[in-house]
Design a protein around this motif. Structure first.
Motif, PDB file in Angstrom:
ATOM      1  N   GLN A 127       0.884  -1.159   0.000  1.00  0.00           N
ATOM      2  CA  GLN A 127       0.000   0.000   0.000  1.00  0.00           C
ATOM      3  C   GLN A 127       0.919   1.204   0.000  1.00  0.00           C
ATOM      4  O   GLN A 127       1.700   1.395   0.930  1.00  0.00           O
ATOM      5  N   ALA A 128       0.885   1.970  -1.082  1.00  0.00           N
ATOM      6  CA  ALA A 128       1.758   3.131  -1.204  1.00  0.00           C
ATOM      7  C   ALA A 128       0.943   4.409  -0.990  1.00  0.00           C
ATOM      8  O   ALA A 128      -0.287   4.362  -0.906  1.00  0.00           O
ATOM      9  N   GLY A 129       1.653   5.533  -0.926  1.00  0.00           N
ATOM     10  CA  GLY A 129       0.985   6.830  -0.836  1.00  0.00           C
ATOM     11  C   GLY A 129       1.034   7.402   0.570  1.00  0.00           C
ATOM     12  O   GLY A 129       0.277   6.978   1.445  1.00  0.00           O
ATOM     13  N   VAL A 130       1.929   8.384   0.750  1.00  0.00           N
ATOM     14  CA  VAL A 130       2.109   8.999   2.073  1.00  0.00           C
ATOM     15  C   VAL A 130       0.785   9.558   2.601  1.00  0.00           C
ATOM     16  O   VAL A 130       0.393   9.334   3.747  1.00  0.00           O
TER      17      VAL A 130
ATOM     18  N   GLN B 113      -4.645   1.258   8.427  1.00  0.00           N
ATOM     19  CA  GLN B 113      -4.798  -0.208   8.511  1.00  0.00           C
ATOM     20  C   GLN B 113      -4.336  -0.888   7.223  1.00  0.00           C
ATOM     21  O   GLN B 113      -3.687  -1.940   7.252  1.00  0.00           O
ATOM     22  N   ALA B 114      -4.654  -0.258   6.061  1.00  0.00           N
ATOM     23  CA  ALA B 114      -4.272  -0.853   4.774  1.00  0.00           C
ATOM     24  C   ALA B 114      -2.752  -0.988   4.679  1.00  0.00           C
ATOM     25  O   ALA B 114      -2.235  -1.932   4.071  1.00  0.00           O
ATOM     26  N   PHE B 115      -2.038  -0.056   5.304  1.00  0.00           N
ATOM     27  CA  PHE B 115      -0.568  -0.060   5.256  1.00  0.00           C
ATOM     28  C   PHE B 115      -0.004  -1.157   6.164  1.00  0.00           C
ATOM     29  O   PHE B 115       0.935  -1.858   5.805  1.00  0.00           O
ATOM     30  N   LEU B 116      -0.621  -1.268   7.349  1.00  0.00           N
ATOM     31  CA  LEU B 116      -0.192  -2.323   8.263  1.00  0.00           C
ATOM     32  C   LEU B 116      -0.428  -3.698   7.615  1.00  0.00           C
ATOM     33  O   LEU B 116       0.422  -4.583   7.672  1.00  0.00           O
TER      34      LEU B 116
ATOM     35  N   PRO C  71      10.703   8.179  11.182  1.00  0.00           N
ATOM     36  CA  PRO C  71       9.765   8.364  10.073  1.00  0.00           C
ATOM     37  C   PRO C  71       8.711   9.414  10.438  1.00  0.00           C
ATOM     38  O   PRO C  71       8.324   9.512  11.602  1.00  0.00           O
ATOM     39  N   VAL C  72       8.272  10.192   9.443  1.00  0.00           N
ATOM     40  CA  VAL C  72       7.254  11.210   9.735  1.00  0.00           C
ATOM     41  C   VAL C  72       5.905  10.879   9.090  1.00  0.00           C
ATOM     42  O   VAL C  72       4.990  11.691   9.117  1.00  0.00           O
TER      43      VAL C  72
ATOM     44  N   ALA D 213       5.955   5.546   5.838  1.00  0.00           N
ATOM     45  CA  ALA D 213       7.402   5.365   6.058  1.00  0.00           C
ATOM     46  C   ALA D 213       7.658   4.387   7.199  1.00  0.00           C
ATOM     47  O   ALA D 213       8.580   3.562   7.122  1.00  0.00           O
ATOM     48  N   ALA D 214       6.840   4.472   8.244  1.00  0.00           N
ATOM     49  CA  ALA D 214       7.023   3.565   9.387  1.00  0.00           C
ATOM     50  C   ALA D 214       6.841   2.117   8.943  1.00  0.00           C
ATOM     51  O   ALA D 214       7.597   1.226   9.362  1.00  0.00           O
ATOM     52  N   THR D 215       5.872   1.860   8.065  1.00  0.00           N
ATOM     53  CA  THR D 215       5.665   0.470   7.623  1.00  0.00           C
ATOM     54  C   THR D 215       6.787   0.025   6.683  1.00  0.00           C
ATOM     55  O   THR D 215       7.174  -1.141   6.677  1.00  0.00           O
TER      56      THR D 215
END
Ligand SMILES: NC(=O)c1ccc[n+]([C@@H]2O[C@H](COP(=O)([O-])OP(=O)(O)OC[C@H]3O[C@@H](n4cnc5c(N)ncnc54)[C@H](O)[C@@H]3O)[C@@H](O)[C@H]2O)c1
Length: 339
Positions: A95-98, A106-109, A157-158, A162-164
């Motif tokens: 899942q991309a997109g800052v 949730q989608a990123f996790l 990470p900001v 980035a954290a994922t």
């Protein structure tokens, strides 16, 4: 490309309907070798699904098979690894997109942490020669110096995106250390070009120009990005595929970036010129009067700038395509698709 290397290889491209994954597949299929690619993607609707389907349509070849499925589905992945036993896994699905990571963390996790964990597990259980995965320049956060080199701090990470991505790097390192799986992580810097992503700023700028709309520039336009042309990015990926990291801990991270950032406003001006040249923007569209300088968005960094020496020193490769050439090819493609 070292054609002998690819002969008889079984390759997984995960995220094969995506911008970078599909271009990697197209690049490989342009060569005559005897290899097999399974392209995996869940075709989610984060952006236009028909664009993803059209990217897959470009890959018709007897050496390519598309398989629809989700990396969060462990049973699906297991069946796939058991059946094909890939040699090389190029993992681009995420899942991309800052900005979207503020809306739907949730989608990123799920995709970037949980999904990537399943990929790592499969590479352990069905040993692969080399796993390559996409990380991001966003792991550098708001850096205190530039350019950003691979061993610079990535502890702050900001954005949650980035954290994922950072989490993925850390998990991958542990699998390389514990199980000796050769793994290469790639930190991409704002990749643009034909078949690109409609959610990215440059693509939205093109749409706004074409529709005669205003162009919002975040952080009041005070922003620099190390824009990297898609073919240069793919060339870097292919070279990295051909040499797996070695023991004791077979793990490496590389920046893949142009290594020369541009001001966002300069980028927009060149894009505008190329859109005009391609006949996509009318002469009466006055760019300057359509620029709206708006406040920064949470999660965005002011600058990205790749230190490219590691890739250059070890692989003799440096992205070459200048912005005007890259945007020329983007505008040509955009015109064909959206006229
Ligand atoms: N394009 C860039 O500028 C850029 C910059 C830095 C990092 N990256 C990273 O590079 C990789 C590729 O980026 P891209 O620009 O091609 O993005 P993309 O969104 O076009 O491609 C990702 C693909 O993965 C698929 N996918 C997502 N979740 C999935 C899941 N759970 N199971 C199966 N498939 C799934 C999507 O459908 C999509 O087709 C990503 O990991 C991204 O975070 C890209």
């Amino acid at each position: 490309m070292n054609e002998a290397f690819w002969n008889h290889k079984k390759i997984f491209i995960i995220g094969a309907a995506g911008f970078i994954g599909s271009t990697v597949a197209r690049y490989l299929l342009d060569f005559p070798g005897q290899f097999f690619i399974a392209g995996i993607d869940n075709l989610n609707d984060y952006y236009d699904v028909s664009l993803k389907q059209d990217r897959i349509s470009r890959l018709q070849d007897e050496r390519f098979r598309f398989i629809k499925g989700d990396i969060c589905d462990a049973a699906f992945l297991e069946e796939l690894f058991q059946r094909f036993r890939p040699d090389i896994v190029i993992h681009m699905a995420a899942q991309a997109g800052v900005r979207y990571s503020l809306e739907n963390p949730q989608a990123f996790l799920d995709a970037n942490v949980n999904g990537f964990f399943h990929v790592l597990e499969m590479c352990r259980r069905y040993p692969v020669q080399h796993l390559l995965f996409a990380s991001s320049s966003s792991v550098y956060g708001e850096a205190d110096h530039y350019p950003s080199a691979e061993d610079d701090s990535t502890d702050l990470p900001v954005s949650f995106y980035a954290a994922t991505k950072k989490s993925g790097e850390v998990m991958a390192h542990s699998y390389a250390a514990m199980y000796g799986i050769p793994i290469t992580g790639m930190r991409f810097f704002t990749v643009y070009g034909p078949w690109g992503r409609p959610d990215m700023a440059y693509y939205r700028f093109a749409e706004e120009m074409k529709n005669g709309e205003d162009i919002p520039l975040f952080n009041y336009g005070d922003c620099k990005r190390d824009f990297t042309y898609i073919d240069d990015c793919v060339e870097g990926i292919i070279r990295l595929c051909e040499k797996a990291p070695e023991l004791p801990v077979p793990f490496e991270i590389y920046n893949i970036g142009k290594g020369s950032p541009n001001d966002l406003m300069d980028f927009v001006r060149i894009l505008h010129e190329e859109m005009v040249n391609a006949g996509l923007v009318t002469d009466d569209y006055d760019l300057e009067s359509h620029i709206r300088r708006v406040p920064p968005q949470p999660g965005d960094v002011r600058e990205t700038y790749a230190d490219t020496r590691k890739l250059q020193e070890r692989f003799g490769y440096q992205p070459q395509t200048d912005l005007r050439t890259g945007l020329h090819w983007f505008a040509e493609w955009y015109g064909k698709r959206n006229r």
